[in-house]
Design a protein around this motif. Structure first.
Motif, PDB file in Angstrom:
ATOM      1  N   ILE A  54     -61.126  58.769   6.582  1.00  0.00           N
ATOM      2  CA  ILE A  54     -62.592  58.783   6.477  1.00  0.00           C
ATOM      3  C   ILE A  54     -62.921  58.487   5.018  1.00  0.00           C
ATOM      4  CG2 ILE A  54     -64.687  60.171   6.790  1.00  0.00           C
ATOM      5  CD1 ILE A  54     -62.842  62.164   8.432  1.00  0.00           C
ATOM      6  N   ALA A  55     -63.722  57.459   4.768  1.00  0.00           N
ATOM      7  CA  ALA A  55     -64.112  57.136   3.384  1.00  0.00           C
ATOM      8  C   ALA A  55     -65.624  57.295   3.273  1.00  0.00           C
ATOM      9  CB  ALA A  55     -63.709  55.702   3.047  1.00  0.00           C
ATOM     10  N   PHE A  56     -66.068  57.821   2.147  1.00  0.00           N
ATOM     11  CA  PHE A  56     -67.520  57.970   1.985  1.00  0.00           C
ATOM     12  C   PHE A  56     -67.947  57.613   0.571  1.00  0.00           C
ATOM     13  CE2 PHE A  56     -65.449  62.143   1.702  1.00  0.00           C
ATOM     14  CZ  PHE A  56     -65.808  62.557   0.435  1.00  0.00           C
ATOM     15  N   PHE A  57     -69.186  57.146   0.483  1.00  0.00           N
ATOM     16  CA  PHE A  57     -69.815  56.829  -0.798  1.00  0.00           C
ATOM     17  C   PHE A  57     -71.078  57.664  -0.891  1.00  0.00           C
ATOM     18  CE2 PHE A  57     -73.038  54.277  -3.123  1.00  0.00           C
ATOM     19  CZ  PHE A  57     -72.453  54.342  -4.378  1.00  0.00           C
ATOM     20  N   ILE A  58     -71.217  58.415  -1.992  1.00  0.00           N
ATOM     21  CA  ILE A  58     -72.392  59.286  -2.173  1.00  0.00           C
ATOM     22  C   ILE A  58     -73.192  58.747  -3.357  1.00  0.00           C
ATOM     23  CG2 ILE A  58     -73.191  61.645  -2.496  1.00  0.00           C
ATOM     24  CD1 ILE A  58     -70.455  62.632  -1.543  1.00  0.00           C
ATOM     25  N   PRO A  59     -74.321  58.065  -3.084  1.00  0.00           N
ATOM     26  CA  PRO A  59     -75.106  57.485  -4.188  1.00  0.00           C
ATOM     27  C   PRO A  59     -75.923  58.545  -4.911  1.00  0.00           C
ATOM     28  CG  PRO A  59     -75.758  56.554  -2.021  1.00  0.00           C
ATOM     29  CD  PRO A  59     -74.915  57.767  -1.761  1.00  0.00           C
ATOM     30  N   TYR A 103     -62.548  50.344   0.290  1.00  0.00           N
ATOM     31  CA  TYR A 103     -62.535  48.922   0.665  1.00  0.00           C
ATOM     32  C   TYR A 103     -61.854  48.746   2.028  1.00  0.00           C
ATOM     33  CZ  TYR A 103     -61.132  44.129   1.070  1.00  0.00           C
ATOM     34  OH  TYR A 103     -60.922  42.878   1.576  1.00  0.00           O
ATOM     35  N   ILE A 104     -60.699  49.379   2.196  1.00  0.00           N
ATOM     36  CA  ILE A 104     -59.963  49.237   3.463  1.00  0.00           C
ATOM     37  C   ILE A 104     -60.819  49.737   4.631  1.00  0.00           C
ATOM     38  CG2 ILE A 104     -57.926  50.036   4.759  1.00  0.00           C
ATOM     39  CD1 ILE A 104     -56.398  50.068   2.066  1.00  0.00           C
ATOM     40  N   ALA A 105     -61.569  50.809   4.386  1.00  0.00           N
ATOM     41  CA  ALA A 105     -62.396  51.379   5.455  1.00  0.00           C
ATOM     42  C   ALA A 105     -63.664  50.563   5.714  1.00  0.00           C
ATOM     43  CB  ALA A 105     -62.767  52.825   5.107  1.00  0.00           C
ATOM     44  N   GLY A 106     -63.939  49.556   4.879  1.00  0.00           N
ATOM     45  CA  GLY A 106     -65.110  48.705   5.138  1.00  0.00           C
ATOM     46  C   GLY A 106     -66.380  49.165   4.455  1.00  0.00           C
ATOM     47  N   LEU A 107     -66.257  49.981   3.397  1.00  0.00           N
ATOM     48  CA  LEU A 107     -67.475  50.441   2.704  1.00  0.00           C
ATOM     49  C   LEU A 107     -68.124  49.352   1.871  1.00  0.00           C
ATOM     50  CD1 LEU A 107     -66.742  54.043   1.305  1.00  0.00           C
ATOM     51  CD2 LEU A 107     -68.444  53.387   3.017  1.00  0.00           C
ATOM     52  N   GLY A 108     -67.365  48.337   1.465  1.00  0.00           N
ATOM     53  CA  GLY A 108     -67.957  47.293   0.634  1.00  0.00           C
ATOM     54  C   GLY A 108     -66.891  46.383   0.061  1.00  0.00           C
ATOM     55  N   ASN A 109     -67.208  45.792  -1.096  1.00  0.00           N
ATOM     56  CA  ASN A 109     -66.251  44.883  -1.739  1.00  0.00           C
ATOM     57  C   ASN A 109     -66.325  45.083  -3.258  1.00  0.00           C
ATOM     58  OD1 ASN A 109     -64.299  42.935  -2.012  1.00  0.00           O
ATOM     59  ND2 ASN A 109     -65.344  41.435  -0.709  1.00  0.00           N
ATOM     60  N   PHE A 110     -65.322  44.583  -3.958  1.00  0.00           N
ATOM     61  CA  PHE A 110     -65.224  44.845  -5.392  1.00  0.00           C
ATOM     62  C   PHE A 110     -66.142  43.940  -6.208  1.00  0.00           C
ATOM     63  CE2 PHE A 110     -61.351  46.686  -3.787  1.00  0.00           C
ATOM     64  CZ  PHE A 110     -61.282  47.868  -4.512  1.00  0.00           C
ATOM     65  N   HIS A 154     -67.014  44.449 -12.244  1.00  0.00           N
ATOM     66  CA  HIS A 154     -66.775  45.684 -13.008  1.00  0.00           C
ATOM     67  C   HIS A 154     -65.676  46.552 -12.400  1.00  0.00           C
ATOM     68  CE1 HIS A 154     -69.159  46.977  -9.731  1.00  0.00           C
ATOM     69  NE2 HIS A 154     -70.289  47.264 -10.344  1.00  0.00           N
ATOM     70  N   GLN A 155     -64.975  46.017 -11.376  1.00  0.00           N
ATOM     71  CA  GLN A 155     -63.820  46.705 -10.765  1.00  0.00           C
ATOM     72  C   GLN A 155     -64.224  47.884  -9.890  1.00  0.00           C
ATOM     73  OE1 GLN A 155     -60.407  45.725 -11.947  1.00  0.00           O
ATOM     74  NE2 GLN A 155     -61.497  44.090 -12.967  1.00  0.00           N
ATOM     75  N   MET A 156     -65.524  48.091  -9.719  1.00  0.00           N
ATOM     76  CA  MET A 156     -65.973  49.179  -8.856  1.00  0.00           C
ATOM     77  C   MET A 156     -66.264  48.617  -7.469  1.00  0.00           C
ATOM     78  SD  MET A 156     -65.905  51.482 -11.147  1.00  0.00           S
ATOM     79  CE  MET A 156     -66.699  52.894 -10.404  1.00  0.00           C
ATOM     80  N   LEU A 157     -66.324  49.526  -6.495  1.00  0.00           N
ATOM     81  CA  LEU A 157     -66.664  49.084  -5.145  1.00  0.00           C
ATOM     82  C   LEU A 157     -68.184  49.015  -5.021  1.00  0.00           C
ATOM     83  CD1 LEU A 157     -64.969  48.460  -2.579  1.00  0.00           C
ATOM     84  CD2 LEU A 157     -65.701  50.703  -1.733  1.00  0.00           C
ATOM     85  N   ILE A 158     -68.701  47.874  -4.579  1.00  0.00           N
ATOM     86  CA  ILE A 158     -70.141  47.740  -4.325  1.00  0.00           C
ATOM     87  C   ILE A 158     -70.336  47.908  -2.817  1.00  0.00           C
ATOM     88  CG2 ILE A 158     -72.174  46.259  -4.516  1.00  0.00           C
ATOM     89  CD1 ILE A 158     -70.670  44.702  -6.719  1.00  0.00           C
ATOM     90  N   THR A 159     -71.225  48.817  -2.447  1.00  0.00           N
ATOM     91  CA  THR A 159     -71.498  49.073  -1.034  1.00  0.00           C
ATOM     92  C   THR A 159     -72.892  48.544  -0.696  1.00  0.00           C
ATOM     93  OG1 THR A 159     -72.651  51.178  -1.320  1.00  0.00           O
ATOM     94  CG2 THR A 159     -70.238  51.265  -1.348  1.00  0.00           C
ATOM     95  N   ASN A 160     -73.305  48.739   0.546  1.00  0.00           N
ATOM     96  CA  ASN A 160     -74.671  48.354   0.906  1.00  0.00           C
ATOM     97  C   ASN A 160     -75.694  49.255   0.218  1.00  0.00           C
ATOM     98  OD1 ASN A 160     -73.991  46.165   2.463  1.00  0.00           O
ATOM     99  ND2 ASN A 160     -73.708  47.403   4.307  1.00  0.00           N
ATOM    100  N   VAL A 172     -77.790  47.750 -13.247  1.00  0.00           N
ATOM    101  CA  VAL A 172     -77.268  46.399 -12.940  1.00  0.00           C
ATOM    102  C   VAL A 172     -77.740  46.003 -11.533  1.00  0.00           C
ATOM    103  CG1 VAL A 172     -75.251  46.503 -14.469  1.00  0.00           C
ATOM    104  CG2 VAL A 172     -75.077  47.411 -12.142  1.00  0.00           C
ATOM    105  N   PRO A 173     -77.697  44.711 -11.203  1.00  0.00           N
ATOM    106  CA  PRO A 173     -78.227  44.278  -9.895  1.00  0.00           C
ATOM    107  C   PRO A 173     -77.508  44.913  -8.695  1.00  0.00           C
ATOM    108  CG  PRO A 173     -77.925  42.398 -11.346  1.00  0.00           C
ATOM    109  CD  PRO A 173     -77.323  43.577 -12.052  1.00  0.00           C
ATOM    110  N   CYS A 174     -76.269  45.339  -8.893  1.00  0.00           N
ATOM    111  CA  CYS A 174     -75.514  45.926  -7.777  1.00  0.00           C
ATOM    112  C   CYS A 174     -75.567  47.450  -7.781  1.00  0.00           C
ATOM    113  CB  CYS A 174     -74.064  45.451  -7.820  1.00  0.00           C
ATOM    114  SG  CYS A 174     -73.234  45.860  -9.381  1.00  0.00           S
ATOM    115  N   ALA A 175     -76.444  48.043  -8.622  1.00  0.00           N
ATOM    116  CA  ALA A 175     -76.441  49.505  -8.748  1.00  0.00           C
ATOM    117  C   ALA A 175     -76.852  50.211  -7.454  1.00  0.00           C
ATOM    118  CB  ALA A 175     -77.351  49.939  -9.894  1.00  0.00           C
ATOM    119  N   PHE A 176     -77.861  49.651  -6.767  1.00  0.00           N
ATOM    120  CA  PHE A 176     -78.431  50.388  -5.619  1.00  0.00           C
ATOM    121  C   PHE A 176     -78.319  49.650  -4.284  1.00  0.00           C
ATOM    122  CE2 PHE A 176     -81.093  51.196  -9.440  1.00  0.00           C
ATOM    123  CZ  PHE A 176     -80.539  52.431  -9.752  1.00  0.00           C
TER     124      PHE A 176
END
Ligand code: SF4
Ligand code: SF4
Length: 263
Positions: free
Chosen positions: A67-72, A145-152, A155-161, A245-249
């Motif tokens: 289970i992968a999660f992103f908490i903005p 990334y493997i779980a489908g949360l987004g892409n790199f 800046h080497q960070m994962l960008i999500t929706n 940055v444009p990918c922040a949110f």
């Protein structure tokens, strides 16, 4: 417990956390995604990240799902980190409080899964890296990334929706959940069409360049901030490459097609 129930449990926990734990930090609703524990990409992390990178089965012998999660963070926390070459106090505090949130969330989900007859891991959000190489043996962003949360991003960070201004975590369990489809598209403007590059221009320590990422230079700046905010706890962060940055949110690359089914 099924996929939807897990997503709802994680979302409800994050929503109520500021009130139950009296945090200064506020968060937006998390994104939650699922990977099959036997996804062949996990094995590739031994080449991509580190030969000692763990596999899901190293945590739970009969692992079925990660289970992968992103908490903005709320936007104000990101905006507070614009400008000055050192991190804002709100950004440093958000890092510390989100580490606690992730620890508590993992403990809560572990208990809920146990009540349903399943096992799960309780992995820390950070500080699980080798102090010499600064490489982690369980990279939440690669797992995300493997779980489908987004892409790199560049800046080497994962960008999500929901962007990249937040924190990632993951949980290994022997509950079987249908995996989330992985996006096969770019989420970074530079990677899409060579534009933007704002993250690089904002890096105060020249750790981030088009040629690559110097994690030692980056960590130097993080330790500077840790010294500044020692009174708050351990805040070895910087985050200037994420500030406004444009990918922040959001994913700044507009695509046709549907979003993944994530909450
Ligand atoms: S700031 Fe721009 S170049 Fe950097 S990761 Fe985000 S979209 Fe890509
Ligand atoms: S966290 Fe700070 S030092 Fe590290 S790459 Fe980003 S802007 Fe540069």
């Amino acid at each position: 417990m099924n996929r939807r129930e897990l997503q709802n449990e994680i979302t409800a926990f994050v929503r109520t956390y500021p009130e139950t734990r009296h945090t200064a930090t506020r968060w937006q609703d998390p994104l939650v995604a699922f990977a099959a524990a036997d996804d062949p990409l996990f094995l590739q992390l031994k080449e991509v990240v580190s030969p000692t990178h763990a596999l899901p089965g190293d945590f739970i012998a009969d692992a079925q799902t990660v289970i992968a999660f992103f908490i903005p963070f709320v936007r104000e926390i990101n905006f507070s980190n614009v400008g000055d070459p050192y991190s804002s106090e709100a950004w440093a505090r958000a890092y510390i409080e989100t580490n606690r949130l992730i620890r508590d969330l993992n403990g809560y989900i572990q208990e809920r899964l146990r009540q349903c007859g399943y096992e799960s891991s309780n992995l820390p959000a950070t500080h699980n890296f080798d102090e010499k190489t600064l490489v982690s043996d369980w990279s939440h962003k690669h797992v995300g990334y493997i779980a489908g949360l987004g892409n790199f991003g560049l800046h080497q960070m994962l960008i999500t929706n929901r962007g990249c201004s937040g924190r990632l975590g993951s949980i290994v369990t022997n509950l079987k959940v249908e995996p989330t489809p992985r996006p096969d598209r770019e989420y970074c403007l530079y990677r899409k069409n060579g534009s933007c590059g704002r993250c690089i221009r904002q890096c105060p320590n020249r750790a981030l360049t088009v040629e690559g990422f110097d994690r030692h230079r980056c960590y130097e700046r993080c330790l500077d901030n840790a010294r500044r905010y020692e009174r708050l706890g351990l805040a070895d962060v910087c985050g200037k490459c994420l500030a406004h940055v444009p990918c922040a949110f959001a994913n700044p690359v507009k695509h046709e097609g549907s979003e993944h089914e994530m909450v």
